[in-house]
Design a protein around this motif. Sequence first.
Motif, PDB file in Angstrom:
ATOM      1  N   ILE A 147      36.028  39.304  44.583  1.00  0.00           N
ATOM      2  CA  ILE A 147      36.130  37.853  44.469  1.00  0.00           C
ATOM      3  C   ILE A 147      35.644  37.233  45.774  1.00  0.00           C
ATOM      4  O   ILE A 147      36.110  37.602  46.850  1.00  0.00           O
ATOM      5  N   LYS A 148      34.672  36.339  45.678  1.00  0.00           N
ATOM      6  CA  LYS A 148      34.091  35.666  46.832  1.00  0.00           C
ATOM      7  C   LYS A 148      33.700  34.248  46.434  1.00  0.00           C
ATOM      8  O   LYS A 148      33.811  33.843  45.290  1.00  0.00           O
ATOM      9  N   PHE A 157      43.565  38.516  37.522  1.00  0.00           N
ATOM     10  CA  PHE A 157      43.173  39.300  38.695  1.00  0.00           C
ATOM     11  C   PHE A 157      44.208  39.109  39.797  1.00  0.00           C
ATOM     12  O   PHE A 157      44.774  38.029  39.942  1.00  0.00           O
ATOM     13  N   LYS A 158      44.416  40.162  40.564  1.00  0.00           N
ATOM     14  CA  LYS A 158      45.316  40.117  41.714  1.00  0.00           C
ATOM     15  C   LYS A 158      44.486  40.215  42.995  1.00  0.00           C
ATOM     16  O   LYS A 158      43.553  41.013  43.075  1.00  0.00           O
ATOM     17  N   ILE A 159      44.836  39.410  43.985  1.00  0.00           N
ATOM     18  CA  ILE A 159      44.118  39.424  45.263  1.00  0.00           C
ATOM     19  C   ILE A 159      44.674  40.545  46.140  1.00  0.00           C
ATOM     20  O   ILE A 159      45.851  40.504  46.550  1.00  0.00           O
ATOM     21  N   PRO A 160      43.855  41.575  46.439  1.00  0.00           N
ATOM     22  CA  PRO A 160      44.366  42.736  47.173  1.00  0.00           C
ATOM     23  C   PRO A 160      44.121  42.688  48.682  1.00  0.00           C
ATOM     24  O   PRO A 160      44.668  43.508  49.419  1.00  0.00           O
ATOM     25  N   SER A 161      43.253  41.766  49.149  1.00  0.00           N
ATOM     26  CA  SER A 161      42.874  41.775  50.561  1.00  0.00           C
ATOM     27  C   SER A 161      42.830  40.350  51.108  1.00  0.00           C
ATOM     28  O   SER A 161      42.951  39.375  50.370  1.00  0.00           O
ATOM     29  N   GLY A 162      42.619  40.262  52.418  1.00  0.00           N
ATOM     30  CA  GLY A 162      42.596  38.956  53.072  1.00  0.00           C
ATOM     31  C   GLY A 162      41.211  38.379  53.256  1.00  0.00           C
ATOM     32  O   GLY A 162      41.027  37.472  54.079  1.00  0.00           O
ATOM     33  N   SER A 163      40.217  38.829  52.500  1.00  0.00           N
ATOM     34  CA  SER A 163      38.843  38.368  52.716  1.00  0.00           C
ATOM     35  C   SER A 163      38.633  36.902  52.343  1.00  0.00           C
ATOM     36  O   SER A 163      37.661  36.294  52.766  1.00  0.00           O
ATOM     37  N   MET A 164      39.546  36.332  51.537  1.00  0.00           N
ATOM     38  CA  MET A 164      39.404  34.924  51.141  1.00  0.00           C
ATOM     39  C   MET A 164      40.466  34.026  51.770  1.00  0.00           C
ATOM     40  O   MET A 164      40.667  32.886  51.335  1.00  0.00           O
ATOM     41  N   VAL A 191      34.535  35.921  40.385  1.00  0.00           N
ATOM     42  CA  VAL A 191      34.805  37.361  40.321  1.00  0.00           C
ATOM     43  C   VAL A 191      33.564  38.031  39.757  1.00  0.00           C
ATOM     44  O   VAL A 191      32.950  37.530  38.807  1.00  0.00           O
ATOM     45  N   PHE A 192      33.167  39.150  40.346  1.00  0.00           N
ATOM     46  CA  PHE A 192      31.947  39.840  39.925  1.00  0.00           C
ATOM     47  C   PHE A 192      32.086  41.333  40.154  1.00  0.00           C
ATOM     48  O   PHE A 192      32.993  41.803  40.848  1.00  0.00           O
TER      49      PHE A 192
END
Length: 206
Positions: A101-102, A34-41, A89-90
Motif C-alpha cells: 500500500i502506497k 487489509f491490515k497495515i503491517p509497517s510504518g511506511s505510510m 493497494v497493489f
Amino acid sequence: MTHSSMKSFRDTVEAVVVALILAFIIRAFIVQAFKIPSGSMLETLQIGDHLLVTKFAYDVRLPSTIWLDTTDGKVLAKVGDPERGDIIVFKYPNDESVDFIKRVIGLPGETLEIRNKVVYINGQPIEEPYTRHTKADRRPVRDDFGPVKIPEGEYFCMGDNREGSHDSRFWGTVKRSKIVGKALVIYWSWGSLTDIRLGRIGTTFN
C-alpha cells in the motif's frame, strides 16, 4: 430426524451457502480488507490500522480465479483513473503474492525527479502535506532520484514516511493492471489489546 428438524437444518445450510456466496462476491468485486503491517505510510496510516479497499475505483474486473487466461483478471469496465494522492493497494512487482500500500505520486507520461527530498513533476515541485521526514541526512535514490519518465499505463508510488519506505524509488513503477484497489475507510485500529484507537475508526480517504 423429524420433518421440522430436517427443514431447520436445510434452512441453516442454505443460509450459510448464501452468506459464503455473498462474501465471495463482495471480496471479489466490491471491497477487500487489509491490515497495515509497517510504518511506511506514517503518519497517514498507523501500524495496526485495518482498511477496507474498494476494488471498483478504477476498473471492474473478473477475479483471476475465474478468468484463468490472465493473473490480473479480465477488465469488464473502466471506471476511472488513479489520481495523484490516491492511496492504493497493489501487487508488489518483485513478489506478486504480497500486497503493498502506497500513495500515487507520478502519473503515466509525466517526468518525475526528486531533489533533496522534494518531488518535482515535469520540472515543478509539488505540495505534499502528508509526507513525514525523520532523517536530515541526504542519500542518493532515497532523497535524490531521476529524472525518469513514467511509462504509459504505469504509476510512481511512494510511502508517506519517506525515509522509511521501500517504494518506486527502489523497485520501479506499478502497472495499472496490478492495482488491487483504492483505500476507502479505516474500520478498525489497534496497536495492542490495551491500545484500541477508537478515534481512527471511520477515517476515510478521498
